[in-house]
Design a protein around this motif. Structure first.
Motif, mmCIF file in Angstrom:
data_model
loop_
_atom_site.group_PDB
_atom_site.id
_atom_site.type_symbol
_atom_site.label_atom_id
_atom_site.label_comp_id
_atom_site.label_asym_id
_atom_site.label_seq_id
_atom_site.Cartn_x
_atom_site.Cartn_y
_atom_site.Cartn_z
ATOM 1 N N ASN A 155 -10.989 6.212 7.321
ATOM 2 C CA ASN A 155 -10.313 6.535 6.056
ATOM 3 C C ASN A 155 -10.682 5.591 4.911
ATOM 4 N N THR A 156 -11.890 5.061 4.958
ATOM 5 C CA THR A 156 -12.337 4.090 3.951
ATOM 6 C C THR A 156 -13.624 4.544 3.268
ATOM 7 N N TYR A 203 -5.581 7.600 -2.798
ATOM 8 C CA TYR A 203 -6.202 6.388 -2.262
ATOM 9 C C TYR A 203 -5.449 5.130 -2.714
ATOM 10 N N SER A 257 0.845 -1.189 0.000
ATOM 11 C CA SER A 257 0.000 0.000 0.000
ATOM 12 C C SER A 257 0.880 1.238 0.000
ATOM 13 N N GLN A 276 -3.764 0.266 9.606
ATOM 14 C CA GLN A 276 -3.674 1.642 9.123
ATOM 15 C C GLN A 276 -4.988 2.113 8.503
ATOM 16 N N TRP A 277 -5.910 1.176 8.254
ATOM 17 C CA TRP A 277 -7.193 1.510 7.661
ATOM 18 C C TRP A 277 -8.325 1.240 8.645
ATOM 19 N N SER A 278 -9.338 2.066 8.560
ATOM 20 C CA SER A 278 -10.520 1.921 9.425
ATOM 21 C C SER A 278 -11.681 2.659 8.764
ATOM 22 N N LYS A 337 -5.603 6.825 2.124
ATOM 23 C CA LYS A 337 -6.915 6.301 2.463
ATOM 24 C C LYS A 337 -7.204 5.170 1.480
ATOM 25 N N ILE A 338 -8.290 4.441 1.707
ATOM 26 C CA ILE A 338 -8.596 3.355 0.771
ATOM 27 C C ILE A 338 -9.978 3.538 0.149
ATOM 28 N N TRP A 380 -9.935 -4.189 7.871
ATOM 29 C CA TRP A 380 -9.476 -3.356 8.978
ATOM 30 C C TRP A 380 -8.754 -4.180 10.040
#
Length: 189
Positions: free
Chosen positions: A113-114, A41, A6, A108-110, A11-12, A103
């Motif tokens: 930021n998704t 992203y 990544s 790092q993602w939640s 963000k994703i 997640w």
């Protein structure tokens, strides 16, 4: 799950593959959409298809080898599970996509930021705050010259990319947010 590295701090965006294709036709502005969002992203595809067919479609459409963006990873139907819900007074069983799976593996993602882009609102049942519903891409041979959904969506997603917490946004009103932002720009100029 097939994973590439990544981009640090990005963000994703989860994209249901069907939103970018109909039959064998790529949705208008798909490459523009992905290219423009790539600096902000990590791009993840999720499909209700088996990996074998998913890989063929992604390769045929050029998404896996495009020089202007990279796909972080791809999820197939094995990462989905069934739930029952009421619709029109009847219990219906359907597959869902739980972002919690990702997640839990990638801290790092939640939800903060998704964004999960899909044309089926029921796919957001596990993570409604992350869901962003767009118009389905249907009758591609007839409608492809008029479809500009991804152009508008690109602008919205670029606009919110600087937000600290996506949970403060109401993605169901994304078109209004974009319109208001554009009106504000006109007034400020």
């Amino acid at each position: 799950m097939r994973h590439q590295s990544s981009q640090s701090g990005h963000k994703i965006i989860f994209i249901f593959l069907h939103c970018l294709k109909c039959s064998e036709l790529k949705r208008p502005f798909s490459d523009h959409f992905l290219k423009e969002l790539y600096p902000y992203y990590d791009i993840i595809f999720w499909s209700q298809t088996s990996w074998k067919w998913l890989e063929i479609k992604l390769t045929e459409l050029g998404f896996l080898t495009h020089p202007d963006y990279k796909i972080c990873f791809v999820l197939d139907k094995t990462c989905m599970f069934s739930v029952s819900s009421m619709r029109k007074g009847r219990v219906r069983k359907h597959q869902v996509k739980s972002l919690g799976i990702i997640w839990s593996k990638f801290p790092q993602w939640s939800a903060k930021n998704t964004v999960h882009v899909d044309d089926l609102g029921r796919n957001f049942v596990m993570n409604p705050q992350s869901g962003l519903k767009i118009k389905a891409y249907k009758k591609a041979y007839k409608n492809r010259h008029r479809d500009k959904e991804l152009l508008y969506l690109t602008e919205y997603l670029k606009l919110i990319a600087t937000k600290d917490d996506f949970r403060t946004l109401e993605h169901e009103n994304w078109q209004k947010y974009l319109l208001h932002s554009n009106e504000k720009k006109l007034l400020d100029s």
